[in-house]
Design a protein around this motif. Sequence first.
Motif, PDB file in Angstrom:
ATOM      1  N   ASP A 168      67.579  27.714  73.238  1.00  8.76           N
ATOM      2  CA  ASP A 168      67.614  27.792  71.839  1.00  8.76           C
ATOM      3  C   ASP A 168      68.126  26.375  71.189  1.00  8.76           C
ATOM      4  N   PHE A 169      68.833  25.440  71.975  1.00  9.86           N
ATOM      5  CA  PHE A 169      69.323  24.144  71.721  1.00  9.86           C
ATOM      6  C   PHE A 169      67.905  23.481  71.689  1.00  9.86           C
ATOM      7  N   TRP A 194      71.820  24.448  61.747  1.00 11.29           N
ATOM      8  CA  TRP A 194      71.987  25.172  62.986  1.00 11.29           C
ATOM      9  C   TRP A 194      72.956  24.440  63.985  1.00 11.29           C
ATOM     10  N   LEU A 195      72.468  23.080  64.213  1.00  8.73           N
ATOM     11  CA  LEU A 195      73.469  22.476  65.163  1.00  8.73           C
ATOM     12  C   LEU A 195      75.010  22.123  64.683  1.00  8.73           C
ATOM     13  N   PRO A 200      75.497  31.658  59.461  1.00  6.60           N
ATOM     14  CA  PRO A 200      76.500  32.792  59.441  1.00  6.60           C
ATOM     15  C   PRO A 200      76.043  34.011  60.497  1.00  6.60           C
ATOM     16  N   THR A 201      74.568  34.404  60.496  1.00  2.00           N
ATOM     17  CA  THR A 201      74.182  35.282  60.922  1.00  2.00           C
ATOM     18  C   THR A 201      73.033  34.759  62.110  1.00  2.00           C
ATOM     19  N   LYS A 202      72.746  35.731  62.921  1.00  2.70           N
ATOM     20  CA  LYS A 202      71.621  35.516  63.641  1.00  2.70           C
ATOM     21  C   LYS A 202      70.070  35.914  63.026  1.00  2.70           C
ATOM     22  N   THR A 203      70.316  36.792  62.283  1.00  2.02           N
ATOM     23  CA  THR A 203      69.435  37.141  61.234  1.00  2.02           C
ATOM     24  C   THR A 203      68.663  35.995  60.278  1.00  2.02           C
ATOM     25  N   ASP A 204      69.693  35.229  59.750  1.00  4.70           N
ATOM     26  CA  ASP A 204      69.432  34.117  59.073  1.00  4.70           C
ATOM     27  C   ASP A 204      68.530  33.012  59.907  1.00  4.70           C
ATOM     28  N   VAL A 211      65.087  31.217  66.051  1.00  2.78           N
ATOM     29  CA  VAL A 211      65.769  31.173  67.290  1.00  2.78           C
ATOM     30  C   VAL A 211      66.672  32.457  67.385  1.00  2.78           C
ATOM     31  N   ARG A 212      67.014  32.730  68.701  1.00  2.00           N
ATOM     32  CA  ARG A 212      67.831  34.138  69.005  1.00  2.00           C
ATOM     33  C   ARG A 212      68.979  34.174  68.686  1.00  2.00           C
ATOM     34  N   THR A 213      69.905  32.933  68.687  1.00  2.00           N
ATOM     35  CA  THR A 213      71.326  32.839  68.762  1.00  2.00           C
ATOM     36  C   THR A 213      71.896  31.952  67.777  1.00  2.00           C
ATOM     37  N   ILE A 214      72.999  31.892  67.569  1.00  2.00           N
ATOM     38  CA  ILE A 214      73.806  31.040  66.549  1.00  2.00           C
ATOM     39  C   ILE A 214      74.795  30.545  67.430  1.00  2.00           C
ATOM     40  N   ILE A 215      75.436  29.474  67.014  1.00  2.00           N
ATOM     41  CA  ILE A 215      76.745  28.678  67.549  1.00  2.00           C
ATOM     42  C   ILE A 215      77.748  29.526  67.039  1.00  2.00           C
ATOM     43  N   ASP A 216      78.719  30.011  67.612  1.00  2.00           N
ATOM     44  CA  ASP A 216      79.746  30.852  67.049  1.00  2.00           C
ATOM     45  C   ASP A 216      80.860  30.736  68.108  1.00  2.00           C
ATOM     46  N   ASP A 217      82.148  31.460  67.798  1.00  2.00           N
ATOM     47  CA  ASP A 217      83.414  31.376  68.541  1.00  2.00           C
ATOM     48  C   ASP A 217      83.047  31.532  70.124  1.00  2.00           C
TER      49      ASP A 217
END
Length: 431
Positions: A168-169, A194-195, A200-204, A211-217
Amino acid sequence: MGKIKPKERDAILMSLSVGLVPKIGLQHIQVGRDDEIAAIVTDLERIKDDGTAIRFIIGRYGSGKSFFLTLSRIVALDRKFVVAHADISQGHLLYSTQGKARALYSELMHNLSVKARPDGGALKSIIERYISDVDYKLRSEGKDNKQILSQIHNDLKEDLQNYVNGYDFELVLTKYFEGFESGNDELMDASLRWLYGEYPTKTDAQRDLKVRTIIDDSNYYNYLKLWARFVRKAGYSGFLVTLDEMGAISHHLNVAQSRNSNYKTILDILNDCIQGSTSGIGFIFAGTDDFLDDSHHGVASYPALDYKLRENPLEKMIAPDLKNSRSPVIKLGNLSPEDTYLLLENIRDVFANGDTEKYLVTDEGMKAFLTKCSKILGSDFYMNPRETVKSFVKFLSLLETHPDRSWKDILKQDSSIIKKNPTGDLANLKL
């Protein structure tokens, strides 16, 4: 010292006058710490050679941790490193389930610096440097936009696919190139968002970027390692992450489980660095003695991490006066009176822009000023240079704005130059 740039001179004097560490020009006033800086330079060379490094800068309040951290960043930038910096706080943590670790990552990304942009905001320019270099090379070979996009995709995929979250990166970087070539500002902005870790959400993210993921905790550390790989592809020497105010973990987190989770994250990073599980990246953490030694809340309360950072008692017994440059912990001692004097000499030189004919105070006046400082500040004079430095800048400013008064007059008549037991912002001065 010769003449310095006006921007550096102003930054140094304005910062010191209000109790802050200058972001640029520190090399003009730095004294002592030669062994410590040499250790950081060795770390940078190791990172450049595809290795890793980790350091913990430890010292009492006012001992120069933030000053040293800033100087380390300047040294790294001069060696073509990308540097990210942030302060640990209750809202920016290494571990969290409430978005605070993602907030730390986002802060690091917004503070990305390169030599041409030492004050942060370099993320976009790093990406575009890579794109421009590849674009120029392929166009000179007669490739069109479609071929260039395919080449960038394949190049990034080959290099990043073995990293966790690498797909995804790579995809988002490719999306940025698509927007860059087509003039699609919305696609570029979405890629940067995104980078920066701001989705806030994978849907957005799926809607805007596919992309299937987001950067999170849970995964931000993986992306720091991906950045370390990418910045080297973009032509930089490596990636350095510096984190200050580590005491926020030991003394501002009241829940033991939260503290221990943050210490576990530090341990994971330490293990990665010393075991060679990652490459091209270095970390510098800065904190007080209590952060390291407090057995109730500090690192000492977390045995697995404490064991790896604790000073070897046998080593200390055999060679108490020798420093181990390979130890991850660098303890900053107090500046000697000689170093304090040299520091003030350097500030005097900066004030005069390197012209000895424009010195506002003689060597005799310098010694008189230090004598007065030592009488008023007592033991604080030897343990903490911050008030002495701030007072000296004020002293020089008064001499500059009142050329009719001698240094003797000002030292004798102006009792407000030097104050004991500072309060407010001065009490939190990071030097």
